[in-house]
Design a protein around this motif. Structure first.
Motif, PDB file in Angstrom:
ATOM      1  N   ASN A 179       0.759  -1.429   0.135  1.00  0.00           N
ATOM      2  CA  ASN A 179       0.164  -0.270  -0.228  1.00  0.00           C
ATOM      3  C   ASN A 179       1.172   1.410  -0.356  1.00  0.00           C
ATOM      4  N   THR A 180       0.798   2.066  -1.225  1.00  0.00           N
ATOM      5  CA  THR A 180       1.329   3.630  -1.163  1.00  0.00           C
ATOM      6  C   THR A 180       0.933   4.334   0.054  1.00  0.00           C
ATOM      7  N   LEU A 181      -0.284   4.203   0.619  1.00  0.00           N
ATOM      8  CA  LEU A 181      -0.822   4.897   0.586  1.00  0.00           C
ATOM      9  C   LEU A 181      -1.141   6.543   0.355  1.00  0.00           C
ATOM     10  N   ALA A 182       0.018   7.651   1.554  1.00  0.00           N
ATOM     11  CA  ALA A 182      -0.977   8.941   0.393  1.00  0.00           C
ATOM     12  C   ALA A 182       0.482   9.721  -0.092  1.00  0.00           C
ATOM     13  N   MET A 183       1.047   8.531  -0.450  1.00  0.00           N
ATOM     14  CA  MET A 183       2.247   8.202  -1.595  1.00  0.00           C
ATOM     15  C   MET A 183       1.810   9.292  -3.075  1.00  0.00           C
ATOM     16  N   ASP A 184       1.174   9.133  -3.787  1.00  0.00           N
ATOM     17  CA  ASP A 184       0.298   9.431  -4.606  1.00  0.00           C
ATOM     18  C   ASP A 184       0.668  11.173  -4.206  1.00  0.00           C
ATOM     19  N   GLN A 185       0.724  11.980  -3.502  1.00  0.00           N
ATOM     20  CA  GLN A 185       0.694  13.478  -3.259  1.00  0.00           C
ATOM     21  C   GLN A 185       2.099  13.445  -2.963  1.00  0.00           C
ATOM     22  N   VAL A 186       3.094  12.750  -2.949  1.00  0.00           N
ATOM     23  CA  VAL A 186       4.413  13.040  -2.650  1.00  0.00           C
ATOM     24  C   VAL A 186       5.178  13.496  -4.301  1.00  0.00           C
ATOM     25  N   LYS A 187       5.466  14.632  -4.221  1.00  0.00           N
ATOM     26  CA  LYS A 187       6.698  14.824  -5.557  1.00  0.00           C
ATOM     27  C   LYS A 187       7.366  14.574  -5.482  1.00  0.00           C
ATOM     28  N   ASP A 188       8.298  15.172  -5.055  1.00  0.00           N
ATOM     29  CA  ASP A 188      10.343  14.127  -4.851  1.00  0.00           C
ATOM     30  C   ASP A 188       9.804  13.054  -5.655  1.00  0.00           C
ATOM     31  N   ASP A 189      11.427  12.605  -5.780  1.00  0.00           N
ATOM     32  CA  ASP A 189      12.170  11.340  -5.904  1.00  0.00           C
ATOM     33  C   ASP A 189      11.745   9.531  -4.112  1.00  0.00           C
TER      34      ASP A 189
END
Length: 294
Positions: A179-189
Motif C-alpha cells: 500500500n503506497t498510502l498517500a504517496m501519490d501526493q508526494v512529488k519528490d523522488d
C-alpha cells in the motif's frame, strides 16, 4: 518448521498449534509436526463460521515462542495450507518495537532513527472464534500492517525475512500486498519495492546487498535484478492494499517464480523504501507457495 534464534540462546522454546504443544531446548532451530488430516465428515449445515469451514480445508496455524529468564518473546507465526502447499502470514499479534513478527529491520547509510517502522492499525480490533481455531482467513481480516516511513530523504531501508527449510529444485511463487498510502501526493523522488533471492541457509543478506550497493549472494546482480514489484512517483495503489504475485515463465507477470538451484534451501524476501520524507508506505501480507509439479 525451521527458524533462527538470536545470538544469546533461549532457556526454552515452545511450539504451539491446534491440538499441539511442545517445549524444546532453547537452542532448537527446527521441528517436524505431523498435521491432522482433513476432516472426513461433512460440516453440519448450522455451522456458518467461515473460519471453521476454512480450517477443515487445510489451514493449520503454528506459533513459536522463546523464553529467557522467565520472559517470553513475541510469537513467530505461520499459517500452513497443506492443500494449497503454501504458507502465509495471517497472524494478529501486536508488533515488537514497531516491527512485524517474523521480520527484521535493515537500513544503509542513514543516521539513527531516520528509518521509522511502526505498527499500522487497519481499524477496530476484530475478534475471531470458531470450534477449531482462531484467526483471520485472509489478509483482509488482519488487524495490523507494517508501516515504513523516513525522517531523512537520503535513507534506504526496510524490513526482511527468511523462508527456511525449502527444497532445492522446487519452484516457489511469492505473493504480497503493498500500500503506497498517500504517496501519490508526494512529488519528490521515492520508491517502494519488494524483492526476493534464493541462497544457502547459512547466508544472511547485508544491508548493502538489499540496498543495491553490492551484488546479491546468487550472483544475479543487484536488487533490481530480483525486484518483483515496485512503486515510484506516478504509480500508486491509491490508498488500497494491492496484491502482486510472481508467475510462471511465459505468463503475464513481469516477475517470475523462483526455482531454487542446487544447495539453496532458503529465500530471503525484503521490502525496500528510499526517498522522500513521507507519511509512510506499508504491507500487510506475504505468501509462499510451492508450485512444483510432482
Amino acid at each position: 518448521m525451521a527458524w533462527e534464534n538470536p545470538d544469546e540462546p533461549y532457556d526454552a522454546i515452545g511450539v504451539f498449534g491446534v491440538g499441539f504443544t511442545a517445549i524444546h531446548p532453547g537452542t532448537t532451530t527446527s521441528v517436524t509436526v505431523k498435521a491432522w488430516p482433513p476432516a472426513k465428515q461433512a460440516i453440519q449445515p448450522h455451522i456458518t463460521d467461515l473460519l471453521a469451514i476454512r480450517a477443515n480445508k487445510g489451514f493449520r496455524r503454528y506459533y513459536i515462542v522463546g523464553c529467557r529468564d522467565g520472559v517470553l518473546s513475541n510469537a513467530a507465526a505461520i499459517t500452513w495450507d497443506y492443500e494449497d502447499n503454501s504458507q502465509q502470514e495471517l497472524d494478529t499479534h501486536p508488533f515488537t518495537a514497531g516491527i512485524s513478527p517474523n521480520w527484521k529491520a535493515w537500513s544503509h547509510r542513514s543516521e539513527p532513527g531516520a528509518l521509522v517502522l511502526e505498527q499500522g492499525v487497519r481499524g477496530p480490533w476484530k475478534q475471531f472464534r470458531s470450534l477449531s481455531m482462531g484467526g483471520p482467513v485472509d489478509a483482509e481480516g488482519k488487524d495490523y500492517f507494517q508501516l515504513l516511513k523516513t525522517r531523512s530523504p537520503g535513507v534506504v531501508g526496510g524490513v526482511y525475512r527468511k523462508f527456511l527449510g525449502l527444497k532445492p529444485g522446487h519452484t516457489y511463487r511469492l505473493s504480497v500486498r503493498m500500500n503506497t498510502l498517500a504517496m501519490d501526493q508526494v512529488k519528490d523522488d521515492w520508491s517502494f519495492s519488494f524483492h526476493a533471492v534464493p541462497h544457502d541457509h547459512g547466508v544472511t543478506l547485508t544491508a548493502e546487498q538489499m540496498a543495491g550497493i553490492v551484488s546479491l549472494p546468487d550472483g544475479s546482480g543487484d536488487w533490481q535484478s530480483r525486484q518483483a514489484v515496485a512503486y515510484t512517483p506516478g504509480t500508486s495503489t491509491q490508498g488500497k492494499f494491492a496484491e502482486s504475485t510472481t508467475g510462471p515463465s511465459g505468463g503475464t507477470s513481469e516477475a517470475l517464480d523462483m526455482t531454487l538451484p542446487p544447495g539453496a534451501d532458503t529465500i530471503t524476501a525484503w521490502f525496500r523504501y528510499s526517498g522522500a520524507v513521507c507519511s509512510g508506505v506499508g504491507f500487510d501480507w506475504i505468501k509462499l507457495k510451492d508450485v512444483t509439479v510432482p
